[in-house]
Design an enzyme around this catalytic site. Structure first.
Site, mmCIF file in Angstrom:
data_model
loop_
_atom_site.group_PDB
_atom_site.id
_atom_site.type_symbol
_atom_site.label_atom_id
_atom_site.label_comp_id
_atom_site.label_asym_id
_atom_site.label_seq_id
_atom_site.Cartn_x
_atom_site.Cartn_y
_atom_site.Cartn_z
ATOM 1 N N ASN A 1 -7.562 8.938 -5.223
ATOM 2 C CA ASN A 1 -6.143 8.717 -4.977
ATOM 3 C C ASN A 1 -5.404 9.758 -5.817
ATOM 4 O O ASN A 1 -5.249 9.603 -7.022
ATOM 5 C CB ASN A 1 -5.765 7.288 -5.393
ATOM 6 C CG ASN A 1 -4.314 6.979 -5.099
ATOM 7 O OD1 ASN A 1 -3.528 7.861 -4.760
ATOM 8 N ND2 ASN A 1 -3.950 5.721 -5.257
ATOM 9 N N GLU B 1 -1.218 -11.669 -7.142
ATOM 10 C CA GLU B 1 -2.484 -12.239 -7.585
ATOM 11 C C GLU B 1 -2.348 -13.016 -8.890
ATOM 12 O O GLU B 1 -3.090 -13.971 -9.135
ATOM 13 C CB GLU B 1 -3.518 -11.115 -7.785
ATOM 14 C CG GLU B 1 -3.931 -10.459 -6.481
ATOM 15 C CD GLU B 1 -4.591 -9.106 -6.683
ATOM 16 O OE1 GLU B 1 -5.163 -8.863 -7.760
ATOM 17 O OE2 GLU B 1 -4.527 -8.276 -5.748
ATOM 18 N N ASN B 2 -1.413 -12.577 -9.740
ATOM 19 C CA ASN B 2 -1.374 -13.117 -11.113
ATOM 20 C C ASN B 2 -0.209 -14.033 -11.441
ATOM 21 O O ASN B 2 -0.322 -14.837 -12.371
ATOM 22 C CB ASN B 2 -1.344 -11.955 -12.117
ATOM 23 C CG ASN B 2 -2.600 -11.116 -12.047
ATOM 24 O OD1 ASN B 2 -3.689 -11.618 -12.290
ATOM 25 N ND2 ASN B 2 -2.452 -9.859 -11.679
ATOM 26 N N ARG C 1 12.624 -0.602 -7.736
ATOM 27 C CA ARG C 1 13.292 -0.220 -6.479
ATOM 28 C C ARG C 1 14.158 -1.372 -5.979
ATOM 29 O O ARG C 1 13.753 -2.530 -6.047
ATOM 30 C CB ARG C 1 12.257 0.127 -5.411
ATOM 31 C CG ARG C 1 11.595 1.469 -5.634
ATOM 32 C CD ARG C 1 10.532 1.732 -4.576
ATOM 33 N NE ARG C 1 9.268 2.046 -5.204
ATOM 34 C CZ ARG C 1 8.096 1.939 -4.601
ATOM 35 N NH1 ARG C 1 8.001 1.534 -3.362
ATOM 36 N NH2 ARG C 1 6.985 2.258 -5.249
ATOM 37 N N GLU D 1 -8.030 -2.063 -2.033
ATOM 38 C CA GLU D 1 -7.690 -0.882 -1.243
ATOM 39 C C GLU D 1 -8.763 0.200 -1.349
ATOM 40 O O GLU D 1 -9.130 0.816 -0.348
ATOM 41 C CB GLU D 1 -6.325 -0.330 -1.697
ATOM 42 C CG GLU D 1 -5.171 -1.206 -1.261
ATOM 43 C CD GLU D 1 -3.879 -0.900 -1.996
ATOM 44 O OE1 GLU D 1 -3.805 -1.208 -3.208
ATOM 45 O OE2 GLU D 1 -2.956 -0.375 -1.383
ATOM 46 N N ARG E 1 -7.008 8.514 -0.304
ATOM 47 C CA ARG E 1 -5.800 7.803 0.091
ATOM 48 C C ARG E 1 -4.736 8.841 0.428
ATOM 49 O O ARG E 1 -4.457 9.738 -0.365
ATOM 50 C CB ARG E 1 -5.313 6.931 -1.061
ATOM 51 C CG ARG E 1 -4.012 6.279 -0.718
ATOM 52 C CD ARG E 1 -3.506 5.423 -1.838
ATOM 53 N NE ARG E 1 -2.253 4.840 -1.426
ATOM 54 C CZ ARG E 1 -1.236 4.624 -2.237
ATOM 55 N NH1 ARG E 1 -1.332 4.945 -3.510
ATOM 56 N NH2 ARG E 1 -0.140 4.087 -1.794
ATOM 57 N N HIS F 1 1.497 0.390 2.380
ATOM 58 C CA HIS F 1 0.518 -0.610 1.903
ATOM 59 C C HIS F 1 -0.390 -1.092 3.046
ATOM 60 O O HIS F 1 -0.947 -2.185 2.985
ATOM 61 C CB HIS F 1 1.218 -1.871 1.331
ATOM 62 C CG HIS F 1 1.979 -1.639 0.066
ATOM 63 N ND1 HIS F 1 3.167 -2.294 -0.189
ATOM 64 C CD2 HIS F 1 1.732 -0.864 -1.001
ATOM 65 C CE1 HIS F 1 3.632 -1.924 -1.372
ATOM 66 N NE2 HIS F 1 2.774 -1.051 -1.883
HETATM 67 P P1 ADP Z 1 0.589 -1.010 -8.327
HETATM 68 O O1 ADP Z 1 1.576 -1.347 -7.256
HETATM 69 O O2 ADP Z 1 1.028 0.131 -9.181
HETATM 70 O O3 ADP Z 1 -0.840 -0.910 -7.818
HETATM 71 P P2 ADP Z 1 -0.205 -3.573 -9.395
HETATM 72 O O4 ADP Z 1 -0.579 -4.106 -8.049
HETATM 73 O O5 ADP Z 1 -1.262 -3.438 -10.427
HETATM 74 O O6 ADP Z 1 0.623 -2.240 -9.323
HETATM 75 O O7 ADP Z 1 0.943 -4.562 -9.945
HETATM 76 C C1 ADP Z 1 1.590 -4.274 -11.151
HETATM 77 C C2 ADP Z 1 2.506 -5.400 -11.483
HETATM 78 O O8 ADP Z 1 1.802 -6.641 -11.500
HETATM 79 C C3 ADP Z 1 3.052 -5.266 -12.913
HETATM 80 O O9 ADP Z 1 4.225 -4.559 -12.909
HETATM 81 C C4 ADP Z 1 3.292 -6.688 -13.321
HETATM 82 O O10 ADP Z 1 4.657 -6.995 -13.047
HETATM 83 C C5 ADP Z 1 2.424 -7.526 -12.408
HETATM 84 N N1 ADP Z 1 1.428 -8.300 -13.144
HETATM 85 C C6 ADP Z 1 0.200 -7.902 -13.569
HETATM 86 N N2 ADP Z 1 -0.411 -8.919 -14.245
HETATM 87 C C7 ADP Z 1 0.454 -9.963 -14.236
HETATM 88 C C8 ADP Z 1 0.406 -11.301 -14.734
HETATM 89 N N3 ADP Z 1 -0.656 -11.755 -15.398
HETATM 90 N N4 ADP Z 1 1.479 -12.085 -14.530
HETATM 91 C C9 ADP Z 1 2.553 -11.640 -13.870
HETATM 92 N N5 ADP Z 1 2.649 -10.412 -13.352
HETATM 93 C C10 ADP Z 1 1.622 -9.575 -13.527
#
Ligand code: ADP
Length: 399
Positions: A10, A332-333, A239, A383, A89, A178
């Site tokens: 990437n 996910e988180n 954004r 991805e 990518r 995406h």
């Molecule tokens: P990208 O779009 O750059 O691939 P990611 O999919 O890794 O980014 O998402 C990044 C975002 O995920 C971070 O900015 C953060 O806000 C969020 N994030 C990561 N871990 C957690 C968590 N444990 N709880 C809440 N938000 C999280």
């Protein structure tokens, strides 16, 4: 010796993310990142079962970084003679690419021809392809496009209500992004829920630094929230997502900001960061809201409300809902974001299983609703793995 490894690259304007996938056992033994390329503090970080190592590469460009990367991988026993192919990518495929393709000179030219649609991304993606071609001219390469999955979106959904010649002359339409993530998590939802491949309605919400939702019906994207660029749609980290287009002129007249400054404001100073005045990171905002930070709370609520509204609007495309999927770093988180969003969608018959919601995340995919029809799921996106899968399939087909 059988070559079974796939290099996934990437390539960004100042970075080069990479993974090695082993197609024989579906593992990802090595990954890493070359960053700050072109700067004095450029460096290469490699992670594997042996641990993480980091090396300075002062001033390295993509070519130098790639050479250092190949050397570092060779030291770990993953030298190019083990590689089957490389998958890249590529952000924008415009209307030229509706699926992944083997890279040829003609393909490189066609990606170059549409670079004006993604001037920050496509040239950087091409940099990675060209650097690898120079280094390993015989290695088959595949391009996987962020936009390709959305090429099934019908004209009613992709056409802006602007003078039509702007589409014909300049390609101004909605493309969506995406796509690799939406494709993967929607197909995983179909598999997990044992939905009919030709009869399902899934909404996927990819929530990372960039955020977009997608309407998937019978395996095809029918609409998505991002548009001609990744600025349209949902609230994101920095954004704005959708705003009244008149804000450009209003801001210019009131503050004297020029177009580039306003575009920068909408891309880098808005979203969660702009509303909260605190951070673009959902972790920070959730903690601050717990501590009573009013604008962190507002930022999260705007984010979730607009997400629920975006998901609802996509139901027009699917005509119903079998599954809602959350993915990406936030999806996910952030159990709290999922909870608030599903709360706004209660009228659809969605009901969250509070314990399952707390227990699911990056390392545990599955259903987080008490309801199965429709179901709410968390599915970690993959991805890079999808890029490796497409690469392997295209290279195998050509043999
Ligand atoms: P990208 O779009 O750059 O691939 P990611 O999919 O890794 O980014 O998402 C990044 C975002 O995920 C971070 O900015 C953060 O806000 C969020 N994030 C990561 N871990 C957690 C968590 N444990 N709880 C809440 N938000 C999280």
């Amino acid at each position: 010796m059988t070559a079974s490894m796939i290099l996934v690259l990437n390539s960004g304007s100042s970075s080069l993310k990479f993974s090695i996938f082993n197609s024989a056992d579906q593992t990802e033994p090595v990954s890493g990142l070359a960053e700050n390329l072109g700067q004095p503090d450029a460096r290469l970080t490699v992670r594997s079962a042996d641990g993480k190592t980091s090396r300075e590469l002062p001033g390295a460009d993509h070519q130098v970084a790639l050479e250092a990367l190949v050397a570092a991988l060779s030291e770990r026993g993953f030298s190019p003679e083990h590689w089957l192919a490389a998958g890249h990518r590529v952000v924008h495929g415009a209307e030229s690419f509706s699926a992944s393709v083997r890279v040829t000179e003609d393909i490189v030219q066609r990606i170059d021809d549409i670079s004006h649609l993604a001037p920050l991304h496509n040239p950087a993606n091409l940099e990675g392809i060209r650097a690898l071609s120079r280094l390993l001219p015989d290695l088959p390469q595949v391009a996987v496009f962020d936009t390709a999955f959305h090429q099934t979106i019908p004209a009613a959904a992709y056409t802006y209500a602007l003078p039509y010649h702007l589409y014909e002359d300049h390609g101004i339409r909605r493309y969506g992004f995406h796509g690799t993530s939406h494709r993967y998590v929607s197909s995983e939802a179909v598999r997990l829920l044992q939905l009919e491949p030709d009869h399902h309605r899934v909404i996927t919400a990819h929530l990372g630094n960039g955020c977009s939702a997608c309407a998937v019906k019978n395996g095809q994207s029918l609409d998505t929230t991002m548009g001609m660029t990744p600025l349209e749609g949902l609230v994101m980290g920095t954004r704005s997502g959708d705003v009244d287009p008149s804000i450009h002129l209003f801001l210019h007249e009131r503050t004297g900001m020029n177009l580039a400054e306003i575009t920068g404001l909408l891309n880098r100073e808005s979203g969660l960061l702009g509303i909260s005045g605190l951070s673009n990171d959902m972790r920070t905002l959730l903690a601050a809201a717990e501590d009573g930070h009013a604008r962190a709370e507002l930022a999260i609520e705007v984010f979730c409300y607009r997400l629920a509204r975006g998901i609802s609007s996509l139901l027009v495309a699917t005509g119903g809902l079998d599954a809602l999927v959350f993915t990406g770093g936030i999806g996910e988180n952030a159990a709290g974001v999922r909870e608030r969003t599903v709360y706004h969608l209660g009228w659809l018959g969605l009901n969250l299983d509070v314990t399952a919601n707390l227990n699911h995340g990056r390392y545990q995919q599955g259903i987080i609703s008490t309801t199965q029809e429709p179901a709410v799921l968390v599915i970690p996106t993959r991805e890079e793995w999808m890029i490796a899968q497409d690469t392997q399939a295209l290279v195998a087909n050509a043999r």
